[in-house]
Design a protein around this motif. Structure first.
Motif, mmCIF file in Angstrom:
data_model
loop_
_atom_site.group_PDB
_atom_site.id
_atom_site.type_symbol
_atom_site.label_atom_id
_atom_site.label_comp_id
_atom_site.label_asym_id
_atom_site.label_seq_id
_atom_site.Cartn_x
_atom_site.Cartn_y
_atom_site.Cartn_z
ATOM 1 N N VAL A 183 0.934 -0.870 0.272
ATOM 2 C CA VAL A 183 0.209 0.202 -0.169
ATOM 3 C C VAL A 183 0.801 1.334 0.278
ATOM 4 C CG1 VAL A 183 -2.352 -0.747 1.462
ATOM 5 C CG2 VAL A 183 -0.159 -0.245 2.678
ATOM 6 N N PRO A 184 0.449 2.273 -0.239
ATOM 7 C CA PRO A 184 1.208 3.747 -0.529
ATOM 8 C C PRO A 184 1.558 3.931 0.895
ATOM 9 C CG PRO A 184 -0.422 3.899 -1.580
ATOM 10 C CD PRO A 184 -1.528 2.580 -1.090
ATOM 11 N N GLU A 185 0.497 4.424 1.693
ATOM 12 C CA GLU A 185 1.466 3.974 3.034
ATOM 13 C C GLU A 185 2.695 3.556 3.975
ATOM 14 O OE1 GLU A 185 -1.640 3.701 2.275
ATOM 15 O OE2 GLU A 185 -3.197 4.868 2.985
ATOM 16 N N LEU A 186 2.592 2.396 3.324
ATOM 17 C CA LEU A 186 4.413 2.022 3.914
ATOM 18 C C LEU A 186 5.259 2.540 2.518
ATOM 19 C CD1 LEU A 186 3.240 -1.608 4.878
ATOM 20 C CD2 LEU A 186 3.933 0.797 5.990
ATOM 21 N N ARG A 187 4.654 2.433 0.806
ATOM 22 C CA ARG A 187 6.093 3.067 -0.220
ATOM 23 C C ARG A 187 6.235 4.315 0.554
ATOM 24 N NH1 ARG A 187 2.063 0.699 -3.220
ATOM 25 N NH2 ARG A 187 2.526 2.940 -4.912
ATOM 26 N N ARG A 188 5.194 5.223 0.945
ATOM 27 C CA ARG A 188 5.827 7.054 1.650
ATOM 28 C C ARG A 188 7.116 6.980 2.392
ATOM 29 N NH1 ARG A 188 0.961 8.534 -0.098
ATOM 30 N NH2 ARG A 188 -0.065 8.372 1.996
ATOM 31 N N LEU A 189 6.910 5.839 3.368
ATOM 32 C CA LEU A 189 8.020 5.522 4.458
ATOM 33 C C LEU A 189 8.912 4.651 3.941
ATOM 34 C CD1 LEU A 189 5.181 4.884 7.039
ATOM 35 C CD2 LEU A 189 6.454 7.381 7.022
ATOM 36 N N THR A 190 9.462 4.353 2.515
ATOM 37 C CA THR A 190 10.152 3.353 2.619
ATOM 38 C C THR A 190 10.662 4.191 0.873
ATOM 39 O OG1 THR A 190 8.526 2.009 3.305
ATOM 40 C CG2 THR A 190 10.314 0.847 2.686
ATOM 41 N N GLY A 191 12.511 4.169 1.376
ATOM 42 C CA GLY A 191 13.064 4.348 -0.222
ATOM 43 C C GLY A 191 14.421 3.366 -0.230
ATOM 44 N N PHE A 192 14.442 3.712 -1.680
ATOM 45 C CA PHE A 192 15.693 2.891 -1.948
ATOM 46 C C PHE A 192 16.390 2.929 -2.459
ATOM 47 C CE2 PHE A 192 11.817 0.044 -1.264
ATOM 48 C CZ PHE A 192 12.092 -0.897 -0.421
ATOM 49 N N MET A 193 17.651 2.756 -2.548
ATOM 50 C CA MET A 193 19.024 3.380 -2.823
ATOM 51 C C MET A 193 19.836 2.494 -3.954
ATOM 52 S SD MET A 193 21.036 6.320 -1.098
ATOM 53 C CE MET A 193 22.152 5.574 0.292
ATOM 54 N N ARG A 194 20.754 2.527 -4.517
ATOM 55 C CA ARG A 194 21.778 1.181 -4.857
ATOM 56 C C ARG A 194 22.552 1.922 -4.498
ATOM 57 N NH1 ARG A 194 26.290 0.957 -8.857
ATOM 58 N NH2 ARG A 194 26.227 -1.497 -9.686
ATOM 59 N N MET A 195 23.967 1.326 -3.569
ATOM 60 C CA MET A 195 24.694 0.992 -2.607
ATOM 61 C C MET A 195 25.514 0.215 -2.426
ATOM 62 S SD MET A 195 25.251 2.376 1.628
ATOM 63 C CE MET A 195 25.857 0.489 1.650
ATOM 64 N N ASN A 196 27.096 0.453 -2.201
ATOM 65 C CA ASN A 196 27.930 -1.248 -2.676
ATOM 66 C C ASN A 196 28.472 -1.017 -1.126
ATOM 67 O OD1 ASN A 196 29.788 -2.848 -3.503
ATOM 68 N ND2 ASN A 196 30.430 -2.103 -4.901
ATOM 69 N N LEU A 197 28.385 -2.132 -0.765
ATOM 70 C CA LEU A 197 29.130 -2.542 1.233
ATOM 71 C C LEU A 197 30.597 -2.621 0.732
ATOM 72 C CD1 LEU A 197 26.739 -4.959 2.183
ATOM 73 C CD2 LEU A 197 26.868 -2.920 3.056
ATOM 74 N N MET A 198 30.670 -2.495 0.297
ATOM 75 C CA MET A 198 32.519 -2.544 -0.149
ATOM 76 C C MET A 198 33.105 -0.745 -0.157
ATOM 77 S SD MET A 198 33.329 -5.288 -0.165
ATOM 78 C CE MET A 198 35.050 -5.645 -1.839
ATOM 79 N N GLU A 199 32.603 0.151 -0.815
ATOM 80 C CA GLU A 199 32.702 1.245 -0.378
ATOM 81 C C GLU A 199 33.097 1.145 0.837
ATOM 82 O OE1 GLU A 199 32.587 3.170 -3.777
ATOM 83 O OE2 GLU A 199 31.552 1.653 -4.510
ATOM 84 N N PRO A 200 33.970 2.513 1.111
ATOM 85 C CA PRO A 200 35.039 2.860 1.963
ATOM 86 C C PRO A 200 34.300 3.797 3.565
ATOM 87 C CG PRO A 200 35.556 4.262 -0.354
ATOM 88 C CD PRO A 200 34.967 3.223 -0.181
ATOM 89 N N SER A 201 32.997 4.589 2.182
ATOM 90 C CA SER A 201 31.950 5.170 3.371
ATOM 91 C C SER A 201 30.513 5.533 3.019
ATOM 92 C CB SER A 201 32.567 6.883 3.174
ATOM 93 O OG SER A 201 32.632 7.203 2.525
ATOM 94 N N TYR A 202 29.772 5.205 3.716
ATOM 95 C CA TYR A 202 28.904 4.963 3.386
ATOM 96 C C TYR A 202 27.393 6.579 3.570
ATOM 97 C CZ TYR A 202 29.235 0.159 3.975
ATOM 98 O OH TYR A 202 30.104 -1.207 4.034
ATOM 99 N N PRO A 203 26.713 6.685 2.364
ATOM 100 C CA PRO A 203 25.832 7.931 2.203
ATOM 101 C C PRO A 203 24.556 7.771 2.999
ATOM 102 C CG PRO A 203 25.938 6.730 -0.187
ATOM 103 C CD PRO A 203 26.402 6.370 0.685
ATOM 104 N N VAL A 204 25.193 7.693 4.169
ATOM 105 C CA VAL A 204 23.554 7.131 5.238
ATOM 106 C C VAL A 204 23.729 7.867 6.120
ATOM 107 C CG1 VAL A 204 22.321 5.146 6.372
ATOM 108 C CG2 VAL A 204 23.092 4.792 3.791
#
Ligand SMILES: C[S@@+](CC[C@H](N)C(=O)[O-])C[C@H]1O[C@@H](n2cnc3c(N)ncnc32)[C@H](O)[C@@H]1O
Length: 273
Positions: free
Chosen positions: A188-209
């Motif tokens: 449902v949109p109510e849950l989709r609105r609270l949830t975002g997705f982004m490409r990120m590689n866990l191997m990167e030396p730092s995370y944009p989070v």
């Protein structure tokens, strides 16, 4: 036509360097099977020709993303390893709210695959609010694979994956298709609105989070990494938790306790900073 040993080694080195995933010789058949479609789409005569051309003509950047999609294992489920969600509801969230009063919680599903882990957390948290809790929350899902991220963003699933979801959650949190023949449902949109997705590689030396996350799920991905990579990933992830925040790993990944000695182990696969 098969991948020669040399060409398979090229691919496994490349994948381990880029995403940390080991591809032992036993995975050769699997890689061959999954690459055939891509080789045909690019009009190469065989798998080895595809590998030879990976590094040519500036196509590396595009192709590496496809290759990662092909070799990653994306198995996931709603309510997978459900004790983590029980712990979140019964222990972690009440404790985090008690220590901070009214709050907005941040949850991060750090190898989210098609989003079922993130949406499971969203359902459980929303249900807590319906039962009288009062808090806001945001959920971030990240993954290396574009294909699964697309699925996570659209949040459309086939009904067969709903088996582990309680019936009242299915009624409340999934929209059925108007077409009675369809076997698809959408979050449902109510849950989709609270949830975002982004490409990120866990191997990167730092995370944009953000660095004040309350709970990080890093489940069923560490197992593919070398010990040293596991240590680095866990240490980096923990720098994004607020004091008192929790890290959940997969049930076959409790060994990270010995890999990262400073972690406080609350349960075999739940850690606290
Ligand atoms: C087996 S799934 C686990 C999904 C979910 N966490 C669960 O437990 O149900 C592993 C996911 O990790 C992702 N992955 C593998 N290597 C990664 C990396 N270096 N950075 C980010 N994600 C990665 C894969 O694309 C895949 O979607």
């Amino acid at each position: 036509m098969h991948l020669s040993e040399r060409h398979f080694k090229t691919i496994s080195k490349l994948i381990e360097g880029q995403v940390g995933i080991k591809l032992p010789a036993a995975k050769r058949l699997m890689v061959e099977g999954r690459l055939h479609k891509r080789v045909r789409a690019l009009n190469y005569s065989c798998l080895n020709e595809y590998v030879d051309n990976l590094f040519h003509d500036g196509q590396f950047e595009d192709e590496i993303a496809h290759l990662i999609d092909v070799v990653t294992t994306n198995k996931t489920d709603f309510f997978r390893e459900p004790s983590h969600f029980d712990f979140m509801r019964d222990v972690a969230v009440p404790e985090l709210l008690n220590s901070r009063g009214r709050a907005d919680l941040k949850i991060w599903s750090s190898a989210c695959s098609t989003g079922m882990e993130a949406y499971t957390a969203a359902m459980v948290l929303d249900d807590m609010n319906r039962r009288g809790s009062r808090f806001g929350f945001r959920i971030l899902g990240t993954d290396i694979s574009n294909v699964v991220l697309h699925a996570a963003r659209t949040a459309i699933y086939t009904t067969d994956v709903l088996a582990p979801v309680p019936p009242d959650f299915i009624r409340r949190y999934f929209m059925m298709s108007r077409n009675r023949e369809s076997d698809q449902v959408r979050v449902v949109p109510e849950l989709r609105r609270l949830t975002g997705f982004m490409r990120m590689n866990l191997m990167e030396p730092s995370y944009p989070v953000d660095r004040d996350v309350d709970m990080i799920f890093c489940r069923n991905v560490l197992i593919y990494f070398e010990r040293e990579t596991q240590r680095k990933v866990i240490e980096r992830l923990c720098t994004h938790l607020r004091p008192g925040g929790y890290l959940m790993v997969g049930h076959s990944e409790s060994m990270i306790h010995s890999v990262v000695p400073g972690l406080k182990q609350v349960q075999p696969t739940i850690f606290k900073v």
